[in-house]
Design an enzyme around this catalytic site. Structure first.
Site, PDB file in Angstrom:
ATOM      1  N   ALA A  63       0.855  -1.186   0.000  1.00 48.65           N
ATOM      2  CA  ALA A  63       0.000   0.000   0.000  1.00 48.65           C
ATOM      3  C   ALA A  63       0.892   1.237   0.000  1.00 48.65           C
ATOM      4  O   ALA A  63       2.053   1.168   0.411  1.00 48.65           O
ATOM      5  CB  ALA A  63      -0.867  -0.017   1.247  1.00 48.65           C
ATOM      6  N   GLY A 107       0.588  -5.238   0.729  1.00 55.29           N
ATOM      7  CA  GLY A 107      -0.463  -5.278  -0.281  1.00 55.29           C
ATOM      8  C   GLY A 107       0.025  -5.894  -1.591  1.00 55.29           C
ATOM      9  O   GLY A 107      -0.781  -6.407  -2.377  1.00 55.29           O
ATOM     10  N   GLU A 110      -0.468  -9.492  -1.087  1.00 52.74           N
ATOM     11  CA  GLU A 110      -1.924  -9.725  -1.060  1.00 52.74           C
ATOM     12  C   GLU A 110      -2.496  -9.707  -2.477  1.00 52.74           C
ATOM     13  O   GLU A 110      -3.346 -10.522  -2.836  1.00 52.74           O
ATOM     14  CB  GLU A 110      -2.601  -8.659  -0.190  1.00 52.74           C
ATOM     15  N   GLU A 130       3.813  -5.737   7.363  1.00 51.44           N
ATOM     16  CA  GLU A 130       2.974  -4.677   7.955  1.00 51.44           C
ATOM     17  C   GLU A 130       3.236  -4.439   9.433  1.00 51.44           C
ATOM     18  O   GLU A 130       3.179  -3.297   9.896  1.00 51.44           O
ATOM     19  CB  GLU A 130       1.486  -4.997   7.748  1.00 51.44           C
TER      20      GLU A 130
HETATM   21  N1  3HC Z   1       4.572   3.540   0.172  1.00 50.25           N
HETATM   22  C1  3HC Z   1       5.042   4.771  -0.073  1.00 50.25           C
HETATM   23  N2  3HC Z   1       6.344   5.037  -0.316  1.00 50.25           N
HETATM   24  C2  3HC Z   1       7.182   4.001  -0.287  1.00 50.25           C
HETATM   25  C3  3HC Z   1       6.767   2.689  -0.017  1.00 50.25           C
HETATM   26  C4  3HC Z   1       5.388   2.469   0.212  1.00 50.25           C
HETATM   27  N3  3HC Z   1       4.903   1.256   0.445  1.00 50.25           N
HETATM   28  N4  3HC Z   1       7.848   1.875  -0.054  1.00 50.25           N
HETATM   29  C5  3HC Z   1       8.901   2.653  -0.329  1.00 50.25           C
HETATM   30  N5  3HC Z   1       8.493   3.942  -0.476  1.00 50.25           N
HETATM   31  C6  3HC Z   1       9.330   5.094  -0.827  1.00 50.25           C
HETATM   32  C7  3HC Z   1      10.396   5.388   0.205  1.00 50.25           C
HETATM   33  O1  3HC Z   1       9.896   6.234   1.211  1.00 50.25           O
HETATM   34  C8  3HC Z   1      11.474   6.040  -0.624  1.00 50.25           C
HETATM   35  O2  3HC Z   1      11.069   7.363  -0.841  1.00 50.25           O
HETATM   36  P1  3HC Z   1      12.181   8.535  -0.956  1.00 50.25           P
HETATM   37  O3  3HC Z   1      13.069   8.147  -2.094  1.00 50.25           O
HETATM   38  O4  3HC Z   1      11.373   9.761  -1.170  1.00 50.25           O
HETATM   39  O5  3HC Z   1      12.898   8.536   0.365  1.00 50.25           O
HETATM   40  C9  3HC Z   1      11.360   5.316  -1.973  1.00 50.25           C
HETATM   41  O6  3HC Z   1      10.058   4.739  -2.002  1.00 50.25           O
HETATM   42  C10 3HC Z   1      12.381   4.207  -2.157  1.00 50.25           C
HETATM   43  O7  3HC Z   1      12.329   3.374  -1.004  1.00 50.25           O
HETATM   44  P2  3HC Z   1      13.663   2.851  -0.299  1.00 50.25           P
HETATM   45  O8  3HC Z   1      14.643   3.947  -0.175  1.00 50.25           O
HETATM   46  O9  3HC Z   1      13.228   2.153   0.941  1.00 50.25           O
HETATM   47  O10 3HC Z   1      14.187   1.815  -1.383  1.00 50.25           O
HETATM   48  P3  3HC Z   1      14.894   0.424  -1.184  1.00 50.25           P
HETATM   49  O11 3HC Z   1      15.144  -0.087  -2.549  1.00 50.25           O
HETATM   50  O12 3HC Z   1      16.002   0.535  -0.208  1.00 50.25           O
HETATM   51  O13 3HC Z   1      13.776  -0.525  -0.489  1.00 50.25           O
HETATM   52  C11 3HC Z   1      11.630  -1.553  -0.207  1.00 50.25           C
HETATM   53  C12 3HC Z   1      12.618  -0.871  -1.179  1.00 50.25           C
HETATM   54  C13 3HC Z   1      12.193  -2.880   0.284  1.00 50.25           C
HETATM   55  C14 3HC Z   1      10.354  -1.773  -0.960  1.00 50.25           C
HETATM   56  C15 3HC Z   1      11.395  -0.631   1.016  1.00 50.25           C
HETATM   57  O14 3HC Z   1      11.068   0.657   0.547  1.00 50.25           O
HETATM   58  C16 3HC Z   1      10.256  -1.066   1.904  1.00 50.25           C
HETATM   59  O15 3HC Z   1      10.441  -1.919   2.750  1.00 50.25           O
HETATM   60  N6  3HC Z   1       9.065  -0.470   1.706  1.00 50.25           N
HETATM   61  C17 3HC Z   1       7.935  -0.721   2.547  1.00 50.25           C
HETATM   62  C18 3HC Z   1       7.303  -2.047   2.270  1.00 50.25           C
HETATM   63  C19 3HC Z   1       6.101  -2.241   3.134  1.00 50.25           C
HETATM   64  O16 3HC Z   1       6.147  -2.089   4.341  1.00 50.25           O
HETATM   65  N7  3HC Z   1       4.973  -2.610   2.535  1.00 50.25           N
HETATM   66  C20 3HC Z   1       3.763  -2.779   3.247  1.00 50.25           C
HETATM   67  C21 3HC Z   1       2.979  -1.514   3.229  1.00 50.25           C
HETATM   68  S1  3HC Z   1       1.543  -1.609   4.225  1.00 50.25           S
HETATM   69  C22 3HC Z   1       0.452  -2.470   3.297  1.00 50.25           C
HETATM   70  O17 3HC Z   1       0.752  -2.879   2.222  1.00 50.25           O
HETATM   71  C23 3HC Z   1      -0.891  -2.649   3.914  1.00 50.25           C
HETATM   72  C24 3HC Z   1      -1.695  -3.653   3.175  1.00 50.25           C
HETATM   73  O18 3HC Z   1      -1.780  -4.812   3.941  1.00 50.25           O
HETATM   74  C25 3HC Z   1      -3.053  -3.156   2.866  1.00 50.25           C
END
Ligand code: 3HC
Ligand code: NAI
Length: 729
Positions: A63, A107, A110, A130
């Site tokens: 998400a 997501g 998912e 999450e």
């Molecule tokens: N939403 C919004 N922005 C995101 C994002 C997300 N899910 N994931 C990464 N970004 C952004 C970062 O903030 C960063 O922004 P910036 O350049 O402005 O600082 C940019 O994308 C690049 O991210 P990273 O610097 O972290 O890049 P990496 O290549 O080092 O890592 C990654 C990539 C492994 C995907 C890491 O970003 C990460 O772990 N992201 C979060 C993943 C996550 O937690 N997903 C679950 C979200 S909650 C969800 O999905 C709920 C669902 O169940 C409904």
């Protein structure tokens, strides 16, 4: 179709490509675009099957976390519910193959599980991370994952949040095939293979769900582990409940319960704090006056001077990142001791299964022991980690200056000394910087990068970039005594000792802070690090103390008795040969006697007061640091405290925590402490200002200027003019 989702056809196979760089998050427009594509697939008789893939470096990373605030306030801008989209995909009349490369997280996984098949590139990862954001999967993840992977694996993934590699995902039935070579063409061939077969839906599968009796022990064990390993966190417990629902309720009812728990978590302070930490860890890499495109120096070879506790660990950090490193000591005996420690540390990692022997053998080859500066002319960066003492540090830097390349970075691991004074011992102060690793250096994630008055932007940019390569979180700080972390730690520890002197037991102080969520209580930390370290520093700086100000004495008196902590078998606590801790009644008696002699009246002190005294001491000093410009933003302080000092991430760091409590309340409490305990509790002017204005630390720092190169830099004087000038001068 939404600009974020492309639809093409390859023969009878529809290809839906999500294109929302950098990580293909499910931002508004993405679910809508996929929904439109699914409609088209249903309506187009020439389409026999579909492939859904991510453009760029990844599948879908979840998400859009930036949207969560809007969901909380009911202002989300998307027009399509993501769970509804997943139902629509699962009900598609043609089979949908999800083609995963990079990450399928949250997501993203998912979405993949709502498809009918999943294929993955061999280096792909899938996960439900999450919980790390204080929430649980909110779009059927806790219901579909146990159906695909079994209850135990799904629980582990949803509760711990660690992603797994494609091969493991294949083994557990989360993906159906691994694709070597080009993913899209492999996925299209796979789609052709399965087109026309009955369409399997994950929701209908029950064969891996087990019976409630079989699962009961798994859930009980998961609960016990989560309570221990994720102490204080709510989301892992909610994740357990949601996965348990998958084993007890029909799919749709399970999804409803999951949604309810997801929303509860999303609205919690813990999730707000953890999301602050997620963005904070990325924000700290952005230095207001050091643009992203600042040129950097390639660090291909490094050297470390001093193979003691820190130097040895730092050499391992470089070797672990694949960077060859020279490790220089004063003499052969010290060098042998240092190398033996490194070998011992690696052996522990192998025994714990963290590294393989082969990995360790390769790393050890990268560490080249030395007792002279031979070879230093070829290194790009040197980290000095000799004893803490200005004269010695200056001597080392003046020796390094002529032997190293003119553009080699000379860094000091000092924890207290003035970087500018060290830099003045060289002819290249712009190439001198502080790199303050935390102990044990090969384990702790934090790296305080200390900017001197003359440190060049190129050297700062290089050090920040290097921290990432070394697997650390680099936070740039200004050059003040103790930098950010230790400067704040000082009043925190001071209060913990005061509390003992005022009547609290050693265990009561540590337990209150442990229950607050700190990794360890401050007194136990003192015993671990060695009480003599602070004692020596206090003796050295005693002449700077203001007369008439209360000083903690109990810790120093323990040192005078030879009680330095764990290393001497006794400090605040007693330790046996295995360093197991027991409270020491002798300390209790001694402190009561000393306090009576010092005429400190004794009273019962509540856990709440212990927490307020210690944590607000951090906050007040943090506010001064911000005000003086030694940290760029409040979040930088938070990231330092979470990664270097065991502050609970689910409270967002000390500054965020204070914002959560409300700065007016924090300020009022500090004023009470000031009335009771005097001048040491004078509220920081910034705290007073923000409290009076009804603002937060997070608001104040947003978009603020550069870090202090010295106490009065531009951001600092700007603040003084803007805030102090108006209010106090
Ligand atoms: N939403 C919004 N922005 C995101 C994002 C997300 N899910 N994931 C990464 N970004 C952004 C970062 O903030 C960063 O922004 P910036 O350049 O402005 O600082 C940019 O994308 C690049 O991210 P990273 O610097 O972290 O890049 P990496 O290549 O080092 O890592 C990654 C990539 C492994 C995907 C890491 O970003 C990460 O772990 N992201 C979060 C993943 C996550 O937690 N997903 C679950 C979200 S909650 C969800 O999905 C709920 C669902 O169940 C409904
Ligand atoms: P240590 O005492 O374990 O190691 C220092 C090493 O430097 C010794 O092995 C000594 O032989 C060596 N040394 C002395 N003079 C030398 C010379 N001329 N050339 C080469 N080597 C020489 O000390 P420790 O704990 O590793 O600390 C090193 C530095 O790191 C200090 O500045 C300290 O303040 C800082 N630091 C220490 C932390 C800790 O927790 N121990 C944490 C963060 C920083």
């Amino acid at each position: 179709m939404s600009e974020l989702v492309e639809f093409t056809k390859a023969g009878g196979i529809a290809v839906v490509t999500i294109n929302n760089p950098p990580v293909n998050a499910l931002s508004p427009g993405v679910p809508e675009g996929i929904a439109e594509a699914i409609e088209q697939i249903n309506d187009d008789a020439t389409v026999k099957a579909a492939v859904l893939i991510g453009a760029g470096r990844t599948f879908v990373s979840g998400a859009d976390i930036k949207e969560f605030d809007k969901i909380r306030s009911g202002e989300a801008s998307g027009t399509m519910s993501f769970p509804d989209l997943l139902t629509q995909i699962e009900n598609c009349k043609k089979p949908v193959v999800m083609a995963i490369h990079g990450n399928a997280l949250g997501g993203g996984l998912e979405l993949a599980m709502a498809g009918h098949y999943r294929v993955a590139a061999t280096n792909a990862q899938v996960g439900q991370p999450e919980v790390k954001l204080g929430i649980i999967p909110g779009a059927h993840g806790t219901q579909r994952l146990p159906r695909l992977a079994g209850v135990a694996k799904a629980l582990a993934m949803c509760v711990e949040g660690k992603p797994i590699l494609a091969l493991e995902a294949l083994k557990f039935g989360i993906v159906d095939r691994l694709i070597e070579g080009d993913l899209l063409s492999g996925a299209i061939s796979f789609a052709r293979e399965i087109a026309g077969r009955p369409i399997p839906k994950t929701r209908d599968r029950t064969e891996k769900l087990g019976t409630p009796e079989e699962s009961a022990t798994i859930f009980a064990a998961a609960l016990e582990t989560a309570r221990k390993k994720q102490r204080g966190m709510l989301a892992p417990l909610a994740a357990i409940d949601a996965v348990e629902a998958a084993t007890k309720l029909p799919f749709d009812e399970g999804c409803q319960l999951e949604r309810k728990l997801f929303m509860e978590c999303l609205l919690s302070d813990q999730s707000k704090a953890l999301i602050h930490v997620f963005f904070g860890e990325r924000e700290v890499a952005k230095i207001p006056d050091v643009p992203k495109d600042t040129p950097t120096i390639a660090v291909n070879r490094a050297a470390v001077v001093g193979a003691g506790t820190m130097g040895g660990g730092i050499a391992m950090v470089f070797a672990n990142a694949g960077i060859p490193v020279l490790l220089k000591e004063a003499d052969q005996a010290a060098l042998d001791r240092g190398m033996a420690n490194i070998q011992k540390n690696y052996a522990v990692s192998v025994a714990r299964g963290r590294f393989t022997q082969q990995f360790v053998d390769e790393r050890l080859k990268l560490i080249q022991p030395a007792i002279s500066y031979d070879g230093f002319a070829n290194v790009d960066m040197v980290i000095e980690a000799v004893f803490e003492g200005m004269a010695l540090k200056k001597q080392i830097f003046s020796e390094l200056d002529p032997v190293c390349k003119p553009d080699a970075i000379l860094a000091s691991n000092t924890s207290t000394l003035n970087i500018d004074e060290i830099a003045a011992a060289t002819s290249r102060p712009e190439f001198v910087i502080g790199t303050h690793f935390f102990s044990p250096a090969n384990v702790m994630r934090l790296l305080e990068i200390v900017r001197g008055k003359q440190t060049s932007k190129q050297v700062i940019a290089t050090s920040m970039q290097l921290s990432k390569k070394l697997g650390k979180i680099g936070v740039l700080v200004g050059n003040c005594r103790g930098f950010v972390g230790n400067r704040m730690f000082h009043p925190y520890v001071r209060e913990s000792v005061f509390l003992v002197e005022e009547g609290a037991s050693v265990e009561a102080v540590d337990n209150a802070l442990y229950d607050f969520g700190m990794a360890m209580g401050p007194l136990a930390v003192g015993d671990l690090a060695g009480l003599d370290v602070g004692w020596r520093i206090r003796k050295e700086y005693r002449h700077l103390e203001k007369p008439g100000i209360r000083q903690a004495f109990a810790g120093d008196r323990l040192c005078e008795m030879g009680r330095f902590g764990q290393k001497t078998g006794a400090g605040w606590y007693k330790y046996d040969e295995q360093r197991r801790t027991t409270p020491d009644p002798e300390v209790e008696q001694l402190v009561r006697r000393w306090s009576a002699e010092e005429k400190i009246s004794q009273r019962n002190i509540s856990a709440d007061e212990i927490v307020d005294r210690c944590v607000y001491a951090l906050v007040n000093e943090g506010a001064r640091i911000l005000e003086e410009g030694f940290a760029s933003r409040a979040v930088d302080i938070d990231i330092i405290y979470i990664n270097g000092y065991g502050f609970p991430a689910y409270r967002g760091g000390p500054m965020w925590y204070a914002d959560t409590v409300g700065l007016k309340r924090v300020y009022d409490r500090i004023r009470q402490f000031q009335e009771q305990h005097g001048e040491i509790w004078e509220p920081a002017p910034l705290l007073k200002y923000l409290a009076e204005e009804g603002k937060t630390f997070a608001e104040f720092t947003r978009g603020q200027g550069a870090i202090a190169e010295q106490p009065e830099n531009s951001a600092n004087s700007l603040f003084r003019a803007r805030v102090l000038g108006r209010k106090y001068l």
